[in-house]
Every structure is written in structure tokens, then in C-alpha cells.
Design a protein around this motif. Sequence first.
Motif, PDB file in Angstrom:
ATOM      1  N   LEU A  73      -5.584  -3.220  10.517  1.00  0.00           N
ATOM      2  CA  LEU A  73      -4.389  -2.639   9.903  1.00  0.00           C
ATOM      3  C   LEU A  73      -4.043  -1.109   9.966  1.00  0.00           C
ATOM      4  O   LEU A  73      -5.216  -0.383   9.571  1.00  0.00           O
ATOM      5  N   PHE A  74      -3.046  -0.537  10.554  1.00  0.00           N
ATOM      6  CA  PHE A  74      -3.031   0.715  10.702  1.00  0.00           C
ATOM      7  C   PHE A  74      -1.530   1.266   9.922  1.00  0.00           C
ATOM      8  O   PHE A  74      -0.632   0.323   9.954  1.00  0.00           O
ATOM      9  N   ALA A  75      -1.582   2.414   9.125  1.00  0.00           N
ATOM     10  CA  ALA A  75      -0.251   2.556   8.527  1.00  0.00           C
ATOM     11  C   ALA A  75      -0.453   4.200   8.449  1.00  0.00           C
ATOM     12  O   ALA A  75      -1.228   4.798   8.075  1.00  0.00           O
ATOM     13  N   ASP A  76       0.745   4.679   8.861  1.00  0.00           N
ATOM     14  CA  ASP A  76       0.886   6.169   8.797  1.00  0.00           C
ATOM     15  C   ASP A  76       1.129   6.663   7.223  1.00  0.00           C
ATOM     16  O   ASP A  76       2.090   6.069   6.587  1.00  0.00           O
ATOM     17  N   LEU A  77       0.161   7.375   6.952  1.00  0.00           N
ATOM     18  CA  LEU A  77       0.284   7.768   5.553  1.00  0.00           C
ATOM     19  C   LEU A  77      -0.201   9.164   5.320  1.00  0.00           C
ATOM     20  O   LEU A  77      -1.146   9.608   5.717  1.00  0.00           O
ATOM     21  N   GLY A  78       0.831   9.873   4.921  1.00  0.00           N
ATOM     22  CA  GLY A  78       0.459  11.482   4.452  1.00  0.00           C
ATOM     23  C   GLY A  78       0.502  12.043   5.672  1.00  0.00           C
ATOM     24  O   GLY A  78       1.103  11.951   6.724  1.00  0.00           O
ATOM     25  N   PRO A  79      -0.328  12.873   6.106  1.00  0.00           N
ATOM     26  CA  PRO A  79      -0.469  13.914   7.215  1.00  0.00           C
ATOM     27  C   PRO A  79      -1.218  12.766   8.376  1.00  0.00           C
ATOM     28  O   PRO A  79      -1.344  13.548   9.451  1.00  0.00           O
ATOM     29  N   GLY A  80      -1.818  11.803   7.956  1.00  0.00           N
ATOM     30  CA  GLY A  80      -2.525  11.276   9.157  1.00  0.00           C
ATOM     31  C   GLY A  80      -2.163   9.632   9.126  1.00  0.00           C
ATOM     32  O   GLY A  80      -1.082   9.287   8.779  1.00  0.00           O
ATOM     33  N   GLN A  81      -3.277   8.753   9.807  1.00  0.00           N
ATOM     34  CA  GLN A  81      -3.087   7.334   9.605  1.00  0.00           C
ATOM     35  C   GLN A  81      -4.293   6.852   9.100  1.00  0.00           C
ATOM     36  O   GLN A  81      -5.521   7.040   9.350  1.00  0.00           O
ATOM     37  N   LEU A  82      -3.903   5.998   8.049  1.00  0.00           N
ATOM     38  CA  LEU A  82      -5.076   5.075   7.590  1.00  0.00           C
ATOM     39  C   LEU A  82      -5.479   4.030   8.322  1.00  0.00           C
ATOM     40  O   LEU A  82      -4.419   3.081   8.876  1.00  0.00           O
ATOM     41  N   GLY A  83      -6.549   3.629   8.450  1.00  0.00           N
ATOM     42  CA  GLY A  83      -6.913   2.345   9.283  1.00  0.00           C
ATOM     43  C   GLY A  83      -8.025   1.548   8.373  1.00  0.00           C
ATOM     44  O   GLY A  83      -9.207   2.017   7.774  1.00  0.00           O
ATOM     45  N   LEU A  84      -7.577   0.147   8.303  1.00  0.00           N
ATOM     46  CA  LEU A  84      -8.225  -0.779   7.472  1.00  0.00           C
ATOM     47  C   LEU A  84      -8.892  -1.876   8.463  1.00  0.00           C
ATOM     48  O   LEU A  84      -8.071  -2.520   9.274  1.00  0.00           O
ATOM     49  N   TRP A  85     -10.042  -2.446   8.293  1.00  0.00           N
ATOM     50  CA  TRP A  85     -10.253  -3.547   8.949  1.00  0.00           C
ATOM     51  C   TRP A  85     -11.361  -4.449   7.978  1.00  0.00           C
ATOM     52  O   TRP A  85     -12.147  -4.023   7.275  1.00  0.00           O
ATOM     53  N   GLY A  86     -11.314  -5.725   8.316  1.00  0.00           N
ATOM     54  CA  GLY A  86     -12.478  -6.646   8.047  1.00  0.00           C
ATOM     55  C   GLY A  86     -12.801  -7.943   8.731  1.00  0.00           C
ATOM     56  O   GLY A  86     -11.999  -8.081   9.915  1.00  0.00           O
ATOM     57  N   ILE A  87     -13.841  -8.481   8.763  1.00  0.00           N
ATOM     58  CA  ILE A  87     -14.472  -9.354   9.586  1.00  0.00           C
ATOM     59  C   ILE A  87     -15.222 -10.465   9.040  1.00  0.00           C
ATOM     60  O   ILE A  87     -15.882 -10.125   7.848  1.00  0.00           O
ATOM     61  N   TRP A  88     -14.996 -11.914   9.175  1.00  0.00           N
ATOM     62  CA  TRP A  88     -15.411 -12.822   8.593  1.00  0.00           C
ATOM     63  C   TRP A  88     -16.166 -13.884   9.773  1.00  0.00           C
ATOM     64  O   TRP A  88     -14.966 -14.068  10.554  1.00  0.00           O
ATOM     65  N   ALA A  89     -17.214 -14.331   9.463  1.00  0.00           N
ATOM     66  CA  ALA A  89     -17.790 -15.380  10.537  1.00  0.00           C
ATOM     67  C   ALA A  89     -18.522 -16.792   9.948  1.00  0.00           C
ATOM     68  O   ALA A  89     -19.134 -16.371   8.689  1.00  0.00           O
ATOM     69  N   SER A  90     -18.175 -17.726  10.472  1.00  0.00           N
ATOM     70  CA  SER A  90     -18.760 -18.838   9.795  1.00  0.00           C
ATOM     71  C   SER A  90     -20.151 -19.005   9.981  1.00  0.00           C
ATOM     72  O   SER A  90     -21.117 -19.726   9.273  1.00  0.00           O
ATOM     73  N   GLY A  91     -20.756 -18.266  11.213  1.00  0.00           N
ATOM     74  CA  GLY A  91     -22.129 -18.230  11.307  1.00  0.00           C
ATOM     75  C   GLY A  91     -22.260 -17.470  12.429  1.00  0.00           C
ATOM     76  O   GLY A  91     -21.315 -17.052  13.138  1.00  0.00           O
ATOM     77  N   ALA A  92     -23.374 -17.010  12.625  1.00  0.00           N
ATOM     78  CA  ALA A  92     -24.053 -16.222  13.779  1.00  0.00           C
ATOM     79  C   ALA A  92     -23.313 -16.636  15.082  1.00  0.00           C
ATOM     80  O   ALA A  92     -23.542 -17.835  15.643  1.00  0.00           O
ATOM     81  N   ASN A  93     -22.520 -15.791  15.837  1.00  0.00           N
ATOM     82  CA  ASN A  93     -21.855 -16.260  17.292  1.00  0.00           C
ATOM     83  C   ASN A  93     -21.746 -15.024  18.277  1.00  0.00           C
ATOM     84  O   ASN A  93     -22.050 -13.913  17.525  1.00  0.00           O
ATOM     85  N   TYR A  94     -21.683 -15.300  19.469  1.00  0.00           N
ATOM     86  CA  TYR A  94     -21.427 -14.211  20.286  1.00  0.00           C
ATOM     87  C   TYR A  94     -20.392 -13.176  19.887  1.00  0.00           C
ATOM     88  O   TYR A  94     -20.869 -11.947  20.241  1.00  0.00           O
ATOM     89  N   TYR A  95     -19.445 -13.209  19.432  1.00  0.00           N
ATOM     90  CA  TYR A  95     -18.465 -12.292  19.229  1.00  0.00           C
ATOM     91  C   TYR A  95     -18.727 -11.371  17.916  1.00  0.00           C
ATOM     92  O   TYR A  95     -18.603 -10.296  17.729  1.00  0.00           O
ATOM     93  N   TRP A  96     -19.326 -12.207  16.867  1.00  0.00           N
ATOM     94  CA  TRP A  96     -20.026 -11.399  15.750  1.00  0.00           C
ATOM     95  C   TRP A  96     -21.099 -12.080  15.107  1.00  0.00           C
ATOM     96  O   TRP A  96     -20.945 -13.146  14.652  1.00  0.00           O
ATOM     97  N   GLU A  97     -22.224 -11.175  15.056  1.00  0.00           N
ATOM     98  CA  GLU A  97     -23.492 -11.756  14.461  1.00  0.00           C
ATOM     99  C   GLU A  97     -24.013 -10.607  13.509  1.00  0.00           C
ATOM    100  O   GLU A  97     -25.299 -10.786  13.157  1.00  0.00           O
ATOM    101  N   LYS A  98     -23.501  -9.669  13.296  1.00  0.00           N
ATOM    102  CA  LYS A  98     -24.028  -8.536  12.424  1.00  0.00           C
ATOM    103  C   LYS A  98     -24.045  -8.699  10.883  1.00  0.00           C
ATOM    104  O   LYS A  98     -25.031  -8.177  10.520  1.00  0.00           O
ATOM    105  N   SER A  99     -23.081  -9.581  10.629  1.00  0.00           N
ATOM    106  CA  SER A  99     -23.150  -9.866   8.831  1.00  0.00           C
ATOM    107  C   SER A  99     -22.414 -10.865   8.741  1.00  0.00           C
ATOM    108  O   SER A  99     -21.372 -11.383   9.708  1.00  0.00           O
TER     109      SER A  99
END
Length: 341
Positions: free
Chosen positions: A231-257
Amino acid sequence: MNIRTALLSSIALVSMASGASAADAIVAAEPDPVEYVRVCDAYGSGYFYIPGTETCLSIGGYIRVEERFGPNRSGTSDWSSWTRGQTSISSKSETEYGTLTGVITLRINAENATNQTALLQEGYIDIAHLRVGMQYSWWDNDRSIGTGETDIISSNQTIHNAIRYMYETPDFSAGVMVDELEDAPKPAIPGEQPNNVGIEAQLYGKVGVVSGYLLGSYDTDADEGAIRGILFADLGPGQLGLWGIWASGANYYWEKSEWTVGAQYYTKLNDTWSVTPGYQYFSKTSFNSDGEFTGGDEWRAGITADYKIATNLTTKLSVQYDDPDSADDYVEGFLRFQRNF
């Protein structure tokens, strides 16, 4: 007297011959100027017509030099110099099905004189919302957050031979992609085999000063999936960026956590300076032989500063602090110089 008469007669004959020759001379018309490069502005700046065709071509790229630092950055050394040269060629023309696009991106990374890799970074055909060939996955870091360097939002290689269909408008897009997951994941994932197939689907939307991406992927070999939101939002003098990831188990696209959340705030201080502080937290950063996430947590924080030295010449300094439960904390980063063209 005879010599004088002969001399005058010779001069008269030469004059008459010269006049007749001048009167009979053919003057060739000046050739029309040759238009070696004809600008094609239908697809934006930088395109020109390939002579004799209605196909437009654009050539660009960059040269990047980095001084990298961190634990064992190169063998047992804590720093390493690194250089990249990249060239991208894009061709466009109109057909009864819409714009036909072809892209070739060639990249060479050089750690030193002998340790170098040459890559086909991109090589795809795009027409009527359909793209086939070597292309970036939607998990690619550079195409999502991009302004800072604190974020880790993908695992493994993010370039695949793939087939993609995407519907796009300025404020909305939706697409699906089928990837050949040929490269081996690192670390190895239980059940992962060569020529694996992955499926991605992404939605993008923008409302006012807020925009966001929702991405879901499924790894058929691992039989596990992952979901990512940005998610991006223009906020004040800049831009706020937020992100989140969830995985059901280790897979090629996401295995970091098992899951992660993060935030950054991009601020453009003036026409030459910008800064981006960021933070990210990871939960359960290991997985067992069944691909289930276990282990401790990890957090990461840092700041990135960008400076525009001149037109098409920039520098970036990134410093990151990482604190995993399973190892000692450490500091890493780089100083980058980049010339675009």
C-alpha cells in the motif's frame, strides 16, 4: 604580324568554345536531404522509426558501479566492488490486434575481471494484453517498493519464462501469470523439482492519493502458496509505503519467514536529495523437512539516501542493520553510482 594575328585568333576560339560549353552544361538538382533518424512520438520519448519501416525502436540502459560492504561480502572480505552494464531495446508497431511490442534486455554483472555473468534479463513479446517470454515476475522487488533498500519482499529468482495476461487502465489492473520455475530455490524446499510450475495473480488499484497491490501465488511442487499486499499513500511531504506477506509453507515465491510486515517513508527533500528510512519484521525464519515454518524472529532497519549529481547521473547510499535470533546482528549496505541513457 602573323604571330599577333594567330594569338588573337586562338584567344577568340577559346572564348567561343568556353561560351558554348557553358551554354550546353547540365546543372544537376541538389539531392533531397536524407532523414537518417525520424522521431516516433506515438509511444513516448526516445523512440525513432527503423528506416524503411513503420516499426519504432527505443534503445536505453545504464551503467552501475557499487562498493558493497557487510560480513563476508566477497569470500572472507567485508567489502566488494561490483559493476553492471545493461542495455534494453524496445520495438513497437501497430497491428489489427493493437500495439505489438518486443523487448530485449541484456545485462552483464562483473564482480571482477574473471567473475562475470551475462544474462538475458528480458526477452518477451507483448500484444493484446498477452505477454510471452522471459520476463519479470510480479514478485520482483524493483517493480514494487523500489525507493528504499530495507525491504525484502520476495525469495529466489524473480525472472522466468512465463505467459502473462493483464488488463490495464491508469487506475486499475488485473492479471494472471504462469511461470516455469526452473531455478533451484535456496535454501532447498522439500518436494521442489526442476521444471516446476507457479501461478500468480495480481490486482492493482488507485483511489486519490492511495494505491495498492494484492498478489497471490501458488507453487505446484511445494503445494504451498503466498499472499503479498503493498500500500502506498501520499502523506505529508513524502510517500508512506506499507507491505506484508504471509505464506502457508515454504515455497519458491516466499520462504524467508511465515509472515512479515514492513514500512518505509520516502521524502524528496529538494530537486537533488531524497531519503527513505525503513523497517521490517519477520516471524519464524526457518522451516523443517515438511516445509513448515519454525525458528526465531528477525528485524531489519535502515536508511537510503539518493542524490542526483547531474542529468542521468545519480548516487545512492544504503545502510541496513539486521538482527536475527539465529545469528549475530550485522550491518551491510552499498554506495552506488549510476549513469542512465
